[in-house]
Scaffold this motif. Structure first.
Motif, PDB file in Angstrom:
ATOM      1  N   UNK A  56       0.826  -1.202   0.000  1.00  0.00           N
ATOM      2  CA  UNK A  56       0.000   0.000   0.000  1.00  0.00           C
ATOM      3  C   UNK A  56       0.861   1.254   0.000  1.00  0.00           C
ATOM      4  N   UNK A  57       1.945   1.242   0.764  1.00  0.00           N
ATOM      5  CA  UNK A  57       2.845   2.395   0.799  1.00  0.00           C
ATOM      6  C   UNK A  57       3.506   2.612  -0.562  1.00  0.00           C
ATOM      7  N   UNK A  58       3.916   1.533  -1.202  1.00  0.00           N
ATOM      8  CA  UNK A  58       4.509   1.617  -2.540  1.00  0.00           C
ATOM      9  C   UNK A  58       3.486   2.174  -3.532  1.00  0.00           C
ATOM     10  N   UNK A  59       2.247   1.690  -3.442  1.00  0.00           N
ATOM     11  CA  UNK A  59       1.197   2.161  -4.348  1.00  0.00           C
ATOM     12  C   UNK A  59       0.917   3.643  -4.138  1.00  0.00           C
ATOM     13  N   UNK A  60       0.838   4.074  -2.883  1.00  0.00           N
ATOM     14  CA  UNK A  60       0.556   5.485  -2.580  1.00  0.00           C
ATOM     15  C   UNK A  60       1.670   6.388  -3.111  1.00  0.00           C
TER      16      UNK A  60
END
Length: 227
Positions: free
Chosen positions: A125-129
């Protein structure tokens, strides 16, 4: 009889429109990266997902062949290669190890699969954000329609591992005989058409209509957006 193709990219690079030429460039770049191993993907996204950034997110502190960042890049390569088998990811990791002069894992994919299971949802999720934020920062007025940012909501479905928990939460389609199908999960996502990024999604039963799930995605609609 096998025929050897000649000038395979000629129609897509000379006579094609701008969109087709760009697609051909992306495919060529992808093929080049696939031949250079994990490090090729890491270099391509260095300005967005730097090694230091991924290392801070990683739960593995030692540099080893199945560290979270290395497994992430190998996993991504499989996705970009039309969901290639796990052996493809393992071969990229083996190549990376040879480049670094460190012991290479064996040919069994079990180690890679176990390491992939340790990649947390929070990491992804952090990578996607971060990726979505990078796309948003590069968006210009030319990418909008009359000053509005275009977004679209659409649904799809994916098959899950055949476990009791998955069958309970996302049962297989009723048209399939019991024990002959896989659990199927519905996904409804929202895409920013002005920069091409996927900004959010919700999971649901595969039979749920998009319009029923869409209200749960309205948190991604802001002033100046057109859905």
């Amino acid at each position: 009889m096998t025929k050897t193709p000649y000038l395979t990219d000629f129609p897509r690079t000379v006579f094609a429109n701008a969109k087709r030429r760009r697609q051909a460039e992306i495919r060529l770049r992808r093929d080049e990266l696939a031949s250079t191993g994990v490090s090729g993907y890491a270099l391509l996204f260095e300005d967005i997902l730097s090694a230091s950034f991924l290392k801070k997110l990683s739960t593995t502190r030692r540099e080893r062949h199945f560290s979270i960042p290395i497994v992430f890049w190998a996993w991504l390569s499989r996705i970009l290669d039309s969901n290639a088998p796990c052996g493809k990811a393992l071969s990229l990791i083996q190549t990376w190890c040879l480049e670094r002069g460190i012991p290479s894992p064996g040919n069994s994919t079990s180690g890679y699969c176990s390491a992939r299971a340790r990649v947390t949802e929070g990491f992804l999720q952090t990578v996607a954000n971060r990726s979505t934020d990078h796309l948003a920062q590069r968006m210009t007025a030319r990418d909008q329609w009359r000053g509005l940012t275009l977004k679209a909501i659409d649904g799809s479905s994916v098959q899950l591992m055949d476990t009791a928990a998955n069958q309970k939460n996302y049962p297989q389609p009723s048209v399939q005989k019991e024990g002959c199908g896989f659990p199927t999960m519905g996904i409804v996502g929202i895409t920013n058409l002005s920069h091409g990024g996927w900004e959010g999604f919700e999971t649901c039963p595969w039979s749920a209509h998009d319009s029923r799930i869409a209200p749960r995605l309205l948190k991604h609609i802001h002033s100046g957006d057109l859905l």
